[in-house]
Design a protein around this motif. Sequence first.
Motif, PDB file in Angstrom:
ATOM      1  N   PHE A  51       0.823  -1.252   0.131  1.00 48.03           N
ATOM      2  CA  PHE A  51       0.054  -0.246   0.039  1.00 48.03           C
ATOM      3  C   PHE A  51       0.956   1.383  -0.171  1.00 48.03           C
ATOM      4  O   PHE A  51       0.427   2.055  -0.520  1.00 48.03           O
ATOM      5  N   ARG A  52       1.981   1.241   0.725  1.00 50.58           N
ATOM      6  CA  ARG A  52       2.864   2.181   0.969  1.00 50.58           C
ATOM      7  C   ARG A  52       3.829   2.516  -0.232  1.00 50.58           C
ATOM      8  O   ARG A  52       4.672   3.495  -0.299  1.00 50.58           O
ATOM      9  N   ALA A  53       4.063   1.456  -1.070  1.00 48.03           N
ATOM     10  CA  ALA A  53       5.116   1.698  -2.223  1.00 48.03           C
ATOM     11  C   ALA A  53       4.745   2.774  -2.883  1.00 48.03           C
ATOM     12  O   ALA A  53       3.604   3.485  -3.030  1.00 48.03           O
ATOM     13  N   ARG A  54       5.870   3.394  -3.772  1.00 45.08           N
ATOM     14  CA  ARG A  54       5.669   4.414  -4.671  1.00 45.08           C
ATOM     15  C   ARG A  54       5.855   4.050  -5.960  1.00 45.08           C
ATOM     16  O   ARG A  54       7.093   3.797  -6.407  1.00 45.08           O
ATOM     17  N   PRO A  55       4.978   4.235  -6.764  1.00 41.93           N
ATOM     18  CA  PRO A  55       3.561   4.207  -6.399  1.00 41.93           C
ATOM     19  C   PRO A  55       3.296   2.946  -5.699  1.00 41.93           C
ATOM     20  O   PRO A  55       3.767   1.856  -5.848  1.00 41.93           O
ATOM     21  N   PRO A  56       1.702   2.956  -5.148  1.00 41.07           N
ATOM     22  CA  PRO A  56       1.353   1.611  -4.706  1.00 41.07           C
ATOM     23  C   PRO A  56       1.195   0.492  -5.488  1.00 41.07           C
ATOM     24  O   PRO A  56       0.969   0.567  -6.556  1.00 41.07           O
TER      25      PRO A  56
END
Length: 550
Positions: free
Chosen positions: A282-287
Amino acid sequence: MKDLDGEKVSVGDLFSGRNFFRVPEYQRPFSWDEDNFEDIIDDLINADKDEQYFLGTVVLHKINDDIVYDIVDGQQRATSLIILFACLRDLIEAEDIQNDIQEKIVQEASRLNKISRKERIEVRDIEVFNQHILTPGGTKLEFGADKNKEPHWRYKTAIDIFHHSLSPLSQKELEDFVFFVNQNCIIIRLSTSSFDDAFRLFSIVNDRGKKLRRIDILKAQNLSPEFIASDSQRRTIARTWQETEEDLGADTFEEVFFLIRLITVKEKPQGDLLKEFERRIFRARPPLIHRGITFFEEVKKYTDFYKRIFVDKDILDIDGIENAEYRSLIFIMQTEFQASEWKACILYYCIKFGNTNLLEFIYQLEKIYLEQWFGGVRKDERYAQYTDILKSIEKTEDTHDVISSLKYSEENIIQGVTNVNLYNAGYKKYVLLRLELLKSELERPQYIEAKSIEHVLPQNPAEDSNWLKSHDKEDMQNYVNSIGNLVLISKSKNSTASNRDFEEKKSTYLTQRVSDYPRSNQVCSESEWTQETIKRWTDEAADIFLRNLQ
Protein backbone atom coordinates in the motif's frame (compact mmCIF):
# COMPACT_ATOMS: atom_id res chain seq x y z
CA MET A 1 -6.67 9.13 19.78
CA LYS A 2 -9.80 11.04 18.85
CA ASP A 3 -12.70 11.05 21.37
CA LEU A 4 -11.39 8.00 23.22
CA ASP A 5 -13.65 6.82 26.03
CA GLY A 6 -12.63 4.10 28.42
CA GLU A 7 -14.48 2.85 31.45
CA LYS A 8 -15.10 -0.20 33.59
CA VAL A 9 -18.74 -1.26 33.29
CA SER A 10 -20.86 -4.14 34.50
CA VAL A 11 -22.39 -6.48 31.93
CA GLY A 12 -25.77 -5.14 32.98
CA ASP A 13 -24.74 -1.56 32.22
CA LEU A 14 -23.17 -2.57 28.92
CA PHE A 15 -26.48 -4.04 27.75
CA SER A 16 -28.81 -1.30 28.90
CA GLY A 17 -30.08 2.19 28.18
CA ARG A 18 -29.08 3.68 24.88
CA ASN A 19 -26.28 1.19 24.18
CA PHE A 20 -26.76 -0.82 21.00
CA PHE A 21 -24.21 -2.84 19.10
CA ARG A 22 -23.81 -4.36 15.68
CA VAL A 23 -21.40 -6.86 14.19
CA PRO A 24 -19.90 -4.94 11.23
CA GLU A 25 -19.43 -6.36 7.76
CA TYR A 26 -15.68 -6.80 8.14
CA GLN A 27 -15.95 -9.03 11.20
CA ARG A 28 -15.61 -12.78 10.99
CA PRO A 29 -18.83 -14.75 11.51
CA PHE A 30 -19.73 -16.00 14.97
CA SER A 31 -17.19 -18.77 15.53
CA TRP A 32 -17.07 -19.78 19.19
CA ASP A 33 -17.42 -23.51 19.69
CA GLU A 34 -18.13 -26.01 22.45
CA ASP A 35 -14.89 -25.41 24.36
CA ASN A 36 -15.45 -21.65 24.46
CA PHE A 37 -19.03 -21.99 25.71
CA GLU A 38 -18.04 -24.52 28.37
CA ASP A 39 -15.17 -22.32 29.53
CA ILE A 40 -17.27 -19.20 30.01
CA ILE A 41 -20.19 -20.89 31.79
CA ASP A 42 -17.91 -22.98 34.03
CA ASP A 43 -15.85 -19.91 34.95
CA LEU A 44 -18.95 -17.89 35.81
CA ILE A 45 -20.64 -20.63 37.82
CA ASN A 46 -17.49 -21.33 39.82
CA ALA A 47 -16.53 -17.68 40.38
CA ASP A 48 -16.68 -16.07 43.82
CA LYS A 49 -20.07 -14.35 43.69
CA ASP A 50 -19.03 -11.69 46.22
CA GLU A 51 -16.12 -10.50 44.08
CA GLN A 52 -16.03 -8.73 40.76
CA TYR A 53 -15.24 -11.01 37.84
CA PHE A 54 -13.33 -9.57 34.86
CA LEU A 55 -14.65 -10.69 31.47
CA GLY A 56 -12.18 -8.84 29.27
CA THR A 57 -12.36 -5.84 26.96
CA VAL A 58 -14.60 -4.72 24.15
CA VAL A 59 -13.36 -2.23 21.57
CA LEU A 60 -16.12 -0.17 19.96
CA HIS A 61 -16.42 2.25 17.07
CA LYS A 62 -19.10 4.88 17.64
CA ILE A 63 -21.47 4.98 14.71
CA ASN A 64 -24.48 7.10 15.57
CA ASP A 65 -24.51 9.79 18.29
CA ASP A 66 -23.06 7.41 20.87
CA ILE A 67 -26.10 5.12 20.49
CA VAL A 68 -24.97 2.50 17.98
CA TYR A 69 -21.50 0.97 18.14
CA ASP A 70 -19.68 -1.39 15.80
CA ILE A 71 -17.94 -4.11 17.79
CA VAL A 72 -14.34 -4.05 16.61
CA ASP A 73 -13.11 -6.52 19.22
CA GLY A 74 -15.15 -8.72 21.56
CA GLN A 75 -18.11 -9.76 19.39
CA GLN A 76 -17.73 -13.48 20.19
CA ARG A 77 -17.97 -12.91 23.93
CA ALA A 78 -20.66 -10.22 23.71
CA THR A 79 -22.87 -12.43 21.52
CA SER A 80 -22.35 -15.36 23.89
CA LEU A 81 -23.37 -13.23 26.87
CA ILE A 82 -26.61 -12.28 25.11
CA ILE A 83 -27.28 -16.01 24.51
CA LEU A 84 -26.56 -16.68 28.19
CA PHE A 85 -29.04 -13.97 29.22
CA ALA A 86 -31.62 -15.54 26.89
CA CYS A 87 -31.15 -18.96 28.54
CA LEU A 88 -31.52 -17.42 32.02
CA ARG A 89 -34.65 -15.55 30.90
CA ASP A 90 -36.21 -18.84 29.77
CA LEU A 91 -35.25 -20.75 32.94
CA ILE A 92 -36.18 -18.19 35.62
CA GLU A 93 -39.83 -18.24 36.60
CA ALA A 94 -40.11 -14.79 38.24
CA GLU A 95 -41.84 -12.60 35.66
CA ASP A 96 -40.27 -9.35 36.80
CA ILE A 97 -36.75 -10.78 36.45
CA GLN A 98 -37.65 -12.28 33.08
CA ASN A 99 -38.72 -8.82 31.90
CA ASP A 100 -35.56 -7.19 33.24
CA ILE A 101 -33.39 -9.73 31.47
CA GLN A 102 -35.32 -9.27 28.25
CA GLU A 103 -34.50 -5.55 28.39
CA LYS A 104 -30.83 -6.55 28.24
CA ILE A 105 -31.53 -8.49 25.04
CA VAL A 106 -34.08 -6.29 23.26
CA GLN A 107 -35.33 -2.77 23.84
CA GLU A 108 -39.06 -3.15 23.37
CA ALA A 109 -41.06 -0.51 21.52
CA SER A 110 -42.71 2.32 23.49
CA ARG A 111 -45.29 4.48 21.76
CA LEU A 112 -45.33 6.92 24.67
CA ASN A 113 -41.59 7.51 24.48
CA LYS A 114 -41.49 7.16 20.69
CA ILE A 115 -38.98 4.31 20.95
CA SER A 116 -38.79 1.56 18.35
CA ARG A 117 -38.08 -2.07 19.14
CA LYS A 118 -34.33 -2.63 18.79
CA GLU A 119 -32.10 -5.60 19.55
CA ARG A 120 -29.01 -4.97 21.70
CA ILE A 121 -26.77 -6.78 19.21
CA GLU A 122 -27.47 -6.70 15.50
CA VAL A 123 -26.06 -9.85 13.96
CA ARG A 124 -26.00 -11.01 10.34
CA ASP A 125 -28.16 -14.09 10.85
CA ILE A 126 -31.04 -12.14 12.31
CA GLU A 127 -33.83 -14.63 11.52
CA VAL A 128 -32.49 -17.57 13.55
CA PHE A 129 -31.10 -15.21 16.21
CA ASN A 130 -34.50 -13.55 16.58
CA GLN A 131 -36.34 -16.87 16.82
CA HIS A 132 -34.10 -18.59 19.37
CA ILE A 133 -32.46 -15.78 21.35
CA LEU A 134 -34.30 -12.49 21.05
CA THR A 135 -37.78 -13.98 21.51
CA PRO A 136 -38.86 -15.07 25.04
CA GLY A 137 -38.96 -18.86 25.23
CA GLY A 138 -36.81 -19.14 22.10
CA THR A 139 -33.99 -21.09 23.71
CA LYS A 140 -36.42 -23.93 24.44
CA LEU A 141 -37.58 -24.23 20.84
CA GLU A 142 -36.30 -26.97 18.54
CA PHE A 143 -33.98 -25.87 15.76
CA GLY A 144 -35.29 -26.65 12.28
CA ALA A 145 -33.76 -28.31 9.26
CA ASP A 146 -30.99 -25.69 9.17
CA LYS A 147 -29.60 -26.68 12.58
CA ASN A 148 -26.31 -27.92 11.09
CA LYS A 149 -25.66 -24.76 9.06
CA GLU A 150 -23.31 -21.93 10.05
CA PRO A 151 -23.81 -20.32 12.51
CA HIS A 152 -27.06 -22.07 13.53
CA TRP A 153 -25.26 -25.02 15.06
CA ARG A 154 -23.07 -22.69 17.14
CA TYR A 155 -26.14 -20.94 18.58
CA LYS A 156 -27.68 -24.34 19.30
CA THR A 157 -24.45 -25.60 20.92
CA ALA A 158 -24.27 -22.52 23.15
CA ILE A 159 -27.90 -22.90 24.20
CA ASP A 160 -27.51 -26.63 24.90
CA ILE A 161 -24.36 -26.13 27.00
CA PHE A 162 -25.78 -23.18 28.96
CA HIS A 163 -29.05 -25.02 29.64
CA HIS A 164 -27.16 -28.15 30.71
CA SER A 165 -25.09 -26.16 33.23
CA LEU A 166 -27.95 -23.99 34.51
CA SER A 167 -30.84 -26.47 34.67
CA PRO A 168 -29.66 -28.20 37.89
CA LEU A 169 -29.76 -24.86 39.76
CA SER A 170 -32.73 -23.97 41.94
CA GLN A 171 -34.78 -20.85 41.19
CA LYS A 172 -32.98 -19.04 44.02
CA GLU A 173 -29.59 -20.07 42.63
CA LEU A 174 -30.59 -18.98 39.12
CA GLU A 175 -31.67 -15.57 40.41
CA ASP A 176 -28.46 -15.16 42.40
CA PHE A 177 -26.47 -16.16 39.33
CA VAL A 178 -28.14 -13.66 37.00
CA PHE A 179 -27.65 -10.91 39.63
CA PHE A 180 -23.95 -11.82 39.71
CA VAL A 181 -23.57 -11.74 35.91
CA ASN A 182 -25.53 -8.50 35.67
CA GLN A 183 -23.83 -6.58 38.49
CA ASN A 184 -20.47 -8.18 39.34
CA CYS A 185 -19.18 -9.28 35.94
CA ILE A 186 -17.03 -6.45 34.63
CA ILE A 187 -15.94 -5.47 31.13
CA ILE A 188 -13.51 -2.74 30.08
CA ARG A 189 -15.35 -0.71 27.45
CA LEU A 190 -13.13 1.25 25.05
CA SER A 191 -14.78 3.36 22.36
CA THR A 192 -13.78 5.98 19.83
CA SER A 193 -15.46 7.77 16.96
CA SER A 194 -12.42 7.19 14.72
CA PHE A 195 -12.42 3.97 12.70
CA ASP A 196 -8.61 3.90 12.53
CA ASP A 197 -8.24 4.56 16.26
CA ALA A 198 -10.60 1.69 17.00
CA PHE A 199 -8.31 -0.65 15.11
CA ARG A 200 -5.22 0.69 16.81
CA LEU A 201 -6.93 -0.14 20.09
CA PHE A 202 -7.70 -3.59 18.82
CA SER A 203 -4.04 -4.22 18.02
CA ILE A 204 -2.94 -3.54 21.61
CA VAL A 205 -5.81 -5.16 23.53
CA ASN A 206 -5.83 -8.86 24.36
CA ASP A 207 -9.07 -10.63 23.51
CA ARG A 208 -10.06 -13.83 25.28
CA GLY A 209 -12.23 -14.77 22.32
CA LYS A 210 -11.47 -15.42 18.68
CA LYS A 211 -8.68 -13.22 17.37
CA LEU A 212 -9.12 -11.27 14.18
CA ARG A 213 -6.65 -12.65 11.67
CA ARG A 214 -4.33 -10.41 9.69
CA ILE A 215 -6.63 -10.75 6.67
CA ASP A 216 -9.61 -9.64 8.79
CA ILE A 217 -7.74 -6.46 9.66
CA LEU A 218 -6.83 -5.95 6.00
CA LYS A 219 -10.50 -6.31 5.16
CA ALA A 220 -11.55 -3.87 7.87
CA GLN A 221 -8.98 -1.23 6.96
CA ASN A 222 -9.91 -1.35 3.28
CA LEU A 223 -13.63 -1.21 4.08
CA SER A 224 -13.07 2.01 6.00
CA PRO A 225 -15.34 4.90 4.93
CA GLU A 226 -12.08 6.71 4.18
CA PHE A 227 -11.61 4.42 1.16
CA ILE A 228 -15.18 3.26 0.36
CA ALA A 229 -17.77 5.89 1.19
CA SER A 230 -20.91 3.98 0.17
CA ASP A 231 -22.39 1.88 2.98
CA SER A 232 -24.26 -0.35 0.51
CA GLN A 233 -21.07 -0.92 -1.46
CA ARG A 234 -19.22 -1.89 1.73
CA ARG A 235 -21.96 -4.39 2.59
CA THR A 236 -21.82 -5.90 -0.91
CA ILE A 237 -18.03 -6.25 -0.76
CA ALA A 238 -18.18 -7.76 2.73
CA ARG A 239 -20.80 -10.27 1.60
CA THR A 240 -18.69 -11.28 -1.42
CA TRP A 241 -15.65 -11.68 0.84
CA GLN A 242 -17.55 -13.93 3.25
CA GLU A 243 -19.02 -16.04 0.43
CA THR A 244 -15.56 -16.49 -1.09
CA GLU A 245 -14.05 -17.51 2.25
CA GLU A 246 -16.84 -20.01 2.86
CA ASP A 247 -16.41 -21.39 -0.66
CA LEU A 248 -12.64 -21.86 -0.42
CA GLY A 249 -12.44 -22.62 3.30
CA ALA A 250 -10.80 -20.34 5.86
CA ASP A 251 -7.26 -21.77 5.62
CA THR A 252 -7.18 -21.81 1.83
CA PHE A 253 -8.64 -18.30 1.64
CA GLU A 254 -5.92 -17.02 3.97
CA GLU A 255 -3.23 -18.82 1.95
CA VAL A 256 -4.20 -16.81 -1.14
CA PHE A 257 -3.15 -13.57 0.61
CA PHE A 258 0.35 -14.93 1.19
CA LEU A 259 0.52 -15.79 -2.51
CA ILE A 260 -0.72 -12.29 -3.43
CA ARG A 261 2.02 -10.80 -1.26
CA LEU A 262 4.72 -12.92 -2.91
CA ILE A 263 3.47 -12.22 -6.44
CA THR A 264 3.13 -8.48 -5.80
CA VAL A 265 6.37 -7.83 -3.89
CA LYS A 266 8.49 -10.56 -5.57
CA GLU A 267 10.89 -10.67 -2.63
CA LYS A 268 11.07 -12.71 0.53
CA PRO A 269 8.93 -11.34 3.40
CA GLN A 270 10.42 -8.95 5.93
CA GLY A 271 7.50 -8.99 8.39
CA ASP A 272 4.11 -10.52 9.03
CA LEU A 273 1.37 -10.40 6.39
CA LEU A 274 -0.24 -7.21 7.68
CA LYS A 275 3.04 -5.31 7.79
CA GLU A 276 3.96 -6.54 4.34
CA PHE A 277 0.75 -5.20 2.83
CA GLU A 278 0.96 -1.96 4.78
CA ARG A 279 4.62 -1.14 4.18
CA ARG A 280 5.54 -2.83 0.92
CA ILE A 281 2.29 -2.87 -1.06
CA PHE A 282 0.00 0.00 0.00
CA ARG A 283 2.82 2.45 0.85
CA ALA A 284 5.05 1.62 -2.11
CA ARG A 285 5.67 4.52 -4.49
CA PRO A 286 3.57 4.13 -6.50
CA PRO A 287 1.35 1.71 -4.55
CA LEU A 288 1.56 -1.85 -5.86
CA ILE A 289 -2.11 -2.24 -4.97
CA HIS A 290 -4.33 0.71 -4.08
CA ARG A 291 -6.46 0.57 -0.95
CA GLY A 292 -10.23 0.26 -1.00
CA ILE A 293 -12.12 -1.05 -4.01
CA THR A 294 -8.95 -1.88 -5.98
CA PHE A 295 -7.72 -4.10 -3.13
CA PHE A 296 -10.98 -6.07 -3.11
CA GLU A 297 -10.95 -6.36 -6.90
CA GLU A 298 -7.46 -7.82 -6.72
CA VAL A 299 -8.49 -10.27 -4.00
CA LYS A 300 -11.46 -11.37 -6.11
CA LYS A 301 -9.27 -11.84 -9.18
CA TYR A 302 -6.71 -13.93 -7.33
CA THR A 303 -9.25 -16.07 -5.47
CA ASP A 304 -11.18 -16.74 -8.69
CA PHE A 305 -8.03 -17.91 -10.45
CA TYR A 306 -6.91 -19.90 -7.41
CA LYS A 307 -10.22 -21.74 -7.35
CA ARG A 308 -10.03 -22.60 -11.06
CA ILE A 309 -6.42 -23.79 -10.80
CA PHE A 310 -6.24 -25.61 -7.48
CA VAL A 311 -9.79 -26.33 -6.31
CA ASP A 312 -12.01 -26.96 -9.34
CA LYS A 313 -8.95 -27.72 -11.48
CA ASP A 314 -10.83 -26.58 -14.58
CA ILE A 315 -8.39 -23.93 -15.81
CA LEU A 316 -7.61 -25.91 -18.98
CA ASP A 317 -11.34 -26.18 -19.70
CA ILE A 318 -10.87 -29.03 -22.14
CA ASP A 319 -11.59 -32.74 -22.24
CA GLY A 320 -9.08 -35.46 -22.94
CA ILE A 321 -5.58 -36.53 -22.00
CA GLU A 322 -4.06 -33.08 -21.31
CA ASN A 323 -6.79 -32.17 -18.84
CA ALA A 324 -6.46 -35.56 -17.11
CA GLU A 325 -2.68 -35.05 -16.91
CA TYR A 326 -3.12 -31.60 -15.37
CA ARG A 327 -5.66 -32.68 -12.77
CA SER A 328 -3.72 -35.79 -11.80
CA LEU A 329 -0.38 -33.99 -11.47
CA ILE A 330 -1.72 -30.96 -9.60
CA PHE A 331 -3.48 -33.31 -7.18
CA ILE A 332 -0.28 -35.04 -6.03
CA MET A 333 1.66 -31.76 -6.01
CA GLN A 334 -0.94 -30.19 -3.71
CA THR A 335 -1.10 -33.29 -1.54
CA GLU A 336 2.62 -33.83 -1.07
CA PHE A 337 4.50 -30.56 -1.70
CA GLN A 338 5.18 -28.99 1.68
CA ALA A 339 5.98 -25.41 0.62
CA SER A 340 3.57 -23.22 -1.34
CA GLU A 341 5.71 -20.72 -3.28
CA TRP A 342 5.31 -22.82 -6.45
CA LYS A 343 1.59 -22.04 -6.34
CA ALA A 344 2.34 -18.32 -6.63
CA CYS A 345 4.21 -18.98 -9.88
CA ILE A 346 1.32 -20.95 -11.41
CA LEU A 347 -1.21 -18.40 -10.19
CA TYR A 348 0.70 -15.47 -11.68
CA TYR A 349 1.35 -17.36 -14.92
CA CYS A 350 -2.38 -18.05 -15.37
CA ILE A 351 -3.34 -14.46 -14.57
CA LYS A 352 -0.95 -13.21 -17.27
CA PHE A 353 -1.12 -15.96 -19.90
CA GLY A 354 -4.29 -17.89 -19.14
CA ASN A 355 -3.87 -21.60 -19.89
CA THR A 356 -1.50 -21.19 -22.86
CA ASN A 357 1.20 -23.88 -22.55
CA LEU A 358 0.22 -24.20 -18.90
CA LEU A 359 0.90 -27.91 -18.54
CA GLU A 360 4.38 -27.53 -20.01
CA PHE A 361 5.07 -24.72 -17.51
CA ILE A 362 3.85 -26.86 -14.60
CA TYR A 363 6.06 -29.80 -15.62
CA GLN A 364 9.11 -27.53 -15.59
CA LEU A 365 8.11 -25.94 -12.29
CA GLU A 366 7.58 -29.37 -10.75
CA LYS A 367 11.15 -30.37 -11.63
CA ILE A 368 12.50 -27.19 -10.02
CA TYR A 369 10.60 -27.97 -6.83
CA LEU A 370 11.80 -31.59 -6.86
CA GLU A 371 15.44 -30.57 -7.26
CA GLN A 372 15.09 -28.20 -4.31
CA TRP A 373 13.26 -30.80 -2.22
CA PHE A 374 15.59 -33.69 -2.99
CA GLY A 375 18.63 -31.50 -2.40
CA GLY A 376 17.43 -29.96 0.87
CA VAL A 377 17.65 -26.40 -0.46
CA ARG A 378 17.29 -23.75 2.26
CA LYS A 379 14.22 -21.51 2.35
CA ASP A 380 16.15 -18.37 1.35
CA GLU A 381 17.55 -20.02 -1.77
CA ARG A 382 14.15 -21.48 -2.61
CA TYR A 383 12.49 -18.06 -2.27
CA ALA A 384 15.12 -16.45 -4.50
CA GLN A 385 14.47 -18.98 -7.26
CA TYR A 386 10.69 -18.47 -7.17
CA THR A 387 10.94 -14.68 -7.09
CA ASP A 388 13.18 -14.89 -10.17
CA ILE A 389 10.47 -16.94 -11.90
CA LEU A 390 7.83 -14.35 -10.94
CA LYS A 391 10.01 -11.55 -12.31
CA SER A 392 10.49 -13.51 -15.52
CA ILE A 393 6.71 -13.89 -15.90
CA GLU A 394 6.27 -10.16 -15.27
CA LYS A 395 8.73 -8.96 -17.89
CA THR A 396 8.19 -11.65 -20.55
CA GLU A 397 5.39 -11.58 -23.10
CA ASP A 398 5.90 -15.05 -24.57
CA THR A 399 5.17 -18.25 -22.65
CA HIS A 400 7.96 -20.14 -24.42
CA ASP A 401 10.50 -17.61 -23.14
CA VAL A 402 9.23 -18.09 -19.57
CA ILE A 403 9.30 -21.87 -19.84
CA SER A 404 12.77 -21.96 -21.42
CA SER A 405 14.11 -19.85 -18.55
CA LEU A 406 13.23 -22.56 -16.01
CA LYS A 407 16.44 -24.50 -15.35
CA TYR A 408 17.05 -27.61 -13.27
CA SER A 409 19.47 -30.53 -13.11
CA GLU A 410 18.04 -33.85 -14.26
CA GLU A 411 21.02 -35.58 -12.68
CA ASN A 412 20.25 -34.16 -9.24
CA ILE A 413 16.63 -35.29 -9.44
CA ILE A 414 17.53 -38.82 -10.55
CA GLN A 415 20.07 -39.04 -7.73
CA GLY A 416 17.21 -38.33 -5.34
CA VAL A 417 15.01 -40.98 -6.95
CA THR A 418 17.75 -43.64 -6.81
CA ASN A 419 18.83 -42.74 -3.27
CA VAL A 420 19.58 -46.12 -1.63
CA ASN A 421 17.93 -44.84 1.55
CA LEU A 422 14.86 -43.39 -0.18
CA TYR A 423 12.46 -44.90 2.37
CA ASN A 424 13.82 -42.53 5.03
CA ALA A 425 13.56 -39.45 2.79
CA GLY A 426 10.64 -37.05 3.21
CA TYR A 427 9.87 -37.06 -0.51
CA LYS A 428 9.52 -40.86 -0.94
CA LYS A 429 5.73 -40.83 -1.22
CA TYR A 430 5.74 -38.23 -4.00
CA VAL A 431 8.25 -40.28 -5.99
CA LEU A 432 6.04 -43.35 -5.66
CA LEU A 433 2.85 -41.45 -6.54
CA ARG A 434 4.43 -39.96 -9.64
CA LEU A 435 5.62 -43.37 -10.78
CA GLU A 436 2.09 -44.70 -10.36
CA LEU A 437 0.75 -41.88 -12.56
CA LEU A 438 3.36 -42.68 -15.20
CA LYS A 439 2.03 -46.24 -15.30
CA SER A 440 -1.62 -45.15 -15.38
CA GLU A 441 -3.87 -44.79 -18.39
CA LEU A 442 -4.99 -41.19 -18.12
CA GLU A 443 -8.25 -41.39 -20.03
CA ARG A 444 -9.64 -39.61 -16.99
CA PRO A 445 -8.00 -37.86 -13.99
CA GLN A 446 -6.35 -40.17 -11.46
CA TYR A 447 -6.53 -38.87 -7.89
CA ILE A 448 -4.08 -41.33 -6.40
CA GLU A 449 -3.68 -41.55 -2.64
CA ALA A 450 -2.03 -44.23 -0.52
CA LYS A 451 -2.40 -45.46 3.03
CA SER A 452 1.13 -46.82 3.48
CA ILE A 453 4.42 -47.67 1.82
CA GLU A 454 5.46 -51.30 1.82
CA HIS A 455 8.86 -52.98 1.44
CA VAL A 456 8.53 -55.98 -0.85
CA LEU A 457 11.71 -57.46 0.58
CA PRO A 458 11.17 -56.98 4.34
CA GLN A 459 13.62 -54.77 6.22
CA ASN A 460 14.12 -57.48 8.83
CA PRO A 461 13.30 -60.91 7.39
CA ALA A 462 13.22 -63.87 9.78
CA GLU A 463 16.40 -65.89 10.07
CA ASP A 464 14.66 -69.04 8.79
CA SER A 465 12.85 -67.32 5.91
CA ASN A 466 13.42 -67.96 2.21
CA TRP A 467 14.31 -64.27 1.84
CA LEU A 468 17.75 -64.86 3.32
CA LYS A 469 18.41 -67.65 0.83
CA SER A 470 18.45 -65.11 -2.00
CA HIS A 471 19.58 -62.00 -0.07
CA ASP A 472 22.63 -61.47 2.10
CA LYS A 473 21.51 -59.78 5.32
CA GLU A 474 24.39 -57.33 5.26
CA ASP A 475 24.39 -56.56 1.54
CA MET A 476 20.62 -56.00 1.40
CA GLN A 477 20.99 -52.85 3.51
CA ASN A 478 22.31 -51.24 0.31
CA TYR A 479 19.01 -51.71 -1.54
CA VAL A 480 16.18 -52.72 0.84
CA ASN A 481 15.13 -49.04 1.24
CA SER A 482 15.55 -48.13 -2.44
CA ILE A 483 12.77 -47.21 -4.87
CA GLY A 484 12.97 -50.62 -6.55
CA ASN A 485 11.83 -52.33 -3.36
CA LEU A 486 9.03 -49.95 -2.39
CA VAL A 487 5.35 -50.05 -3.37
CA LEU A 488 2.19 -48.23 -2.32
CA ILE A 489 -0.58 -50.09 -0.51
CA SER A 490 -4.16 -49.03 0.08
CA LYS A 491 -4.51 -50.43 3.60
CA SER A 492 -2.57 -50.24 6.84
CA LYS A 493 0.59 -52.29 7.09
CA ASN A 494 0.52 -55.68 8.82
CA SER A 495 3.98 -56.38 10.21
CA THR A 496 3.41 -60.11 10.50
CA ALA A 497 2.13 -60.54 6.95
CA SER A 498 4.77 -58.14 5.67
CA ASN A 499 7.53 -60.59 6.67
CA ARG A 500 6.08 -63.59 4.87
CA ASP A 501 8.04 -65.20 2.07
CA PHE A 502 7.50 -63.72 -1.38
CA GLU A 503 4.96 -66.12 -2.90
CA GLU A 504 2.81 -66.20 0.26
CA LYS A 505 3.16 -62.45 0.72
CA LYS A 506 1.94 -61.84 -2.84
CA SER A 507 -1.11 -64.07 -2.60
CA THR A 508 -2.26 -63.37 0.97
CA TYR A 509 -1.15 -59.78 1.55
CA LEU A 510 -0.01 -57.70 -1.43
CA THR A 511 -2.60 -58.67 -4.04
CA GLN A 512 -5.55 -57.04 -2.29
CA ARG A 513 -3.48 -54.03 -1.21
CA VAL A 514 -1.79 -53.00 -4.48
CA SER A 515 -4.65 -53.48 -6.94
CA ASP A 516 -5.36 -49.71 -7.05
CA TYR A 517 -1.81 -48.92 -8.14
CA PRO A 518 -0.67 -49.99 -11.62
CA ARG A 519 3.07 -49.92 -10.86
CA SER A 520 2.80 -51.58 -7.46
CA ASN A 521 0.44 -54.18 -8.89
CA GLN A 522 3.19 -55.35 -11.23
CA VAL A 523 4.97 -56.86 -8.23
CA CYS A 524 2.40 -59.65 -8.33
CA SER A 525 3.57 -60.57 -11.84
CA GLU A 526 7.12 -61.19 -10.70
CA SER A 527 8.07 -64.82 -10.11
CA GLU A 528 10.89 -63.97 -7.72
CA TRP A 529 12.15 -60.92 -5.83
CA THR A 530 15.92 -60.91 -5.94
CA GLN A 531 18.58 -58.23 -5.80
CA GLU A 532 18.56 -58.23 -9.60
CA THR A 533 14.78 -57.69 -9.61
CA ILE A 534 15.09 -54.72 -7.28
CA LYS A 535 17.89 -53.25 -9.44
CA ARG A 536 15.72 -53.64 -12.55
CA TRP A 537 12.84 -51.85 -10.84
CA THR A 538 15.20 -49.10 -9.65
CA ASP A 539 16.66 -48.63 -13.13
CA GLU A 540 13.19 -48.41 -14.65
CA ALA A 541 12.13 -45.79 -12.09
CA ALA A 542 15.20 -43.71 -12.91
CA ASP A 543 14.54 -44.12 -16.64
CA ILE A 544 10.91 -42.95 -16.64
CA PHE A 545 10.66 -40.60 -13.65
CA LEU A 546 11.29 -37.33 -15.49
CA ARG A 547 8.90 -38.08 -18.32
CA ASN A 548 5.62 -36.27 -18.76
CA LEU A 549 2.65 -38.35 -17.70
CA GLN A 550 1.56 -39.03 -21.30
